[in-house]
Design a protein around this motif. Sequence first.
Motif, PDB file in Angstrom:
ATOM      1  N   GLU A 113      41.330  36.082  42.608  1.00 48.74           N
ATOM      2  CA  GLU A 113      40.415  35.757  41.518  1.00 48.74           C
ATOM      3  C   GLU A 113      40.951  34.549  40.770  1.00 48.74           C
ATOM      4  N   LYS A 116      43.901  34.276  38.046  1.00 49.54           N
ATOM      5  CA  LYS A 116      44.698  35.501  38.020  1.00 49.54           C
ATOM      6  C   LYS A 116      45.873  35.392  38.987  1.00 49.54           C
ATOM      7  N   CYS A 178      45.621  40.120  40.371  1.00 49.27           N
ATOM      8  CA  CYS A 178      44.539  40.485  41.281  1.00 49.27           C
ATOM      9  C   CYS A 178      45.039  41.198  42.530  1.00 49.27           C
TER      10      CYS A 178
END
Length: 460
Positions: A113, A116, A178
């Motif tokens: 992500e 992240k 993530c």
Amino acid sequence: MKYMTAEPFRIKVVEPVKKTTKEERQAWLQEAGYNAFKLKAENVYVDCITDSGTSAMSTEQWAAMMLGDESYAGCKSFYKLEESARDVFGIKNVQPTHQGRAADYIMASIYCEKGKYAVGNMHFDTFRGNAEVLGAIPVDFVIDEGLDTASSEHPFKGNLDTNKLQKLIDEKGADQICVIIITVTCNNNGGQPVSMANIKAVSEIANKHGIPVVMDSARLAENAYFIKTREEGYADKSIKEITREMFSYCETATMSSKKDGLVNIGGLFLSRNEDVFLQANQLAIVHEGFITYGGMSGRDMEALAVGLQEVCDEQYLEYRVKQVKYLGDKLKEKGIPIVEPTGGHGVYVDGRRFFPQIPQNEFPSQRLVCALYEEAGVRAVELGACAFGSKDADGNPIWPELETMRISVSRRVYTNNHLDCIAEALGDIYKKRDEYKGMKLVYEGPITSLRHFTAGFELL
């Protein structure tokens, strides 16, 4: 077994290699921009640039290829591969891919992500490339001992530092992480293994905070062998018992089957998470092929199904690990600084300790790669300032903590005589190491984490 110390196979087919002159090799290096990836393989005497896709397949694998079912959907070969992979991994859902970086792409597309953190012991180049494209932030949390190339005391220098992981969770929040990726064995620092205790501890922290765990399992059998021979409580367990336990602690696994699959092409994506697996199926259809072949031919799936079983043979693994150690011991006898202890798939020479007069911004390990090819026709790879260097937001270079040249040993390919040639050549280079100067990077591609594949250099 007192006298049975030779390789656990007989040579049935041979491939000739070409001997060349130093003058020829110097010219070819210059034409290639002093990048070993750009050399023609036919001009290499002993090829140690990678252990990926370079294995010699067995008679059983070649025979299995004749049974390849090339049906587009539902081919018999897929179900053989699925059964074999389930046996080794203990994971039900199996998606083939054409090779490991395809599985890596699918995994990154699902888990990464933007903005992240993706935590790993040490991320390798293909995942870093995917993370860079997708906007995730890869961070390496290998234990401190894993960055000490000279010490040979710690048996599992690929372990992920759980204190560093917990600190990141406390400071940034679990929702900002993530994925956690455990690479077994840890490629960047010498093929160092990860202990079962560490895998379990990381999994417990991740489960507590709802963070998915992925295992990059290209060298799963080598890691299992180290657990069996180095970790208390596993001496009497089979390799498959150990691999199944390893993967019981993760949600998803990816594999470049070109390593411990003992094949020349292929990859795997496996997941316990049904939703993740369905996403992987869709991505495979778009980028690889239908879900029951995933970019592989039926004959290649047949070979991989056999290879996954053969790689778990303890006699093979004993030979494999001991051959790599043989080269490491030969280099140490000559005083050459290597990453210790030797890992599973190659020997890593410490470029900074080998060429202390060459600063890291002049690429000492890349200079050593060129010297080794120039002197002996042996092709290795740099895993240092070029491969793992990066840049900050202002474009300033960030140099990696490790600066090495990797000498990968292909599986079931070279004899110890070939390794003796490498040791003799490096020994001679080491004797005259003070005569060498560094290199200048004159070309790099747009994705920094992948620049070593296409980079161009000049000698200083």
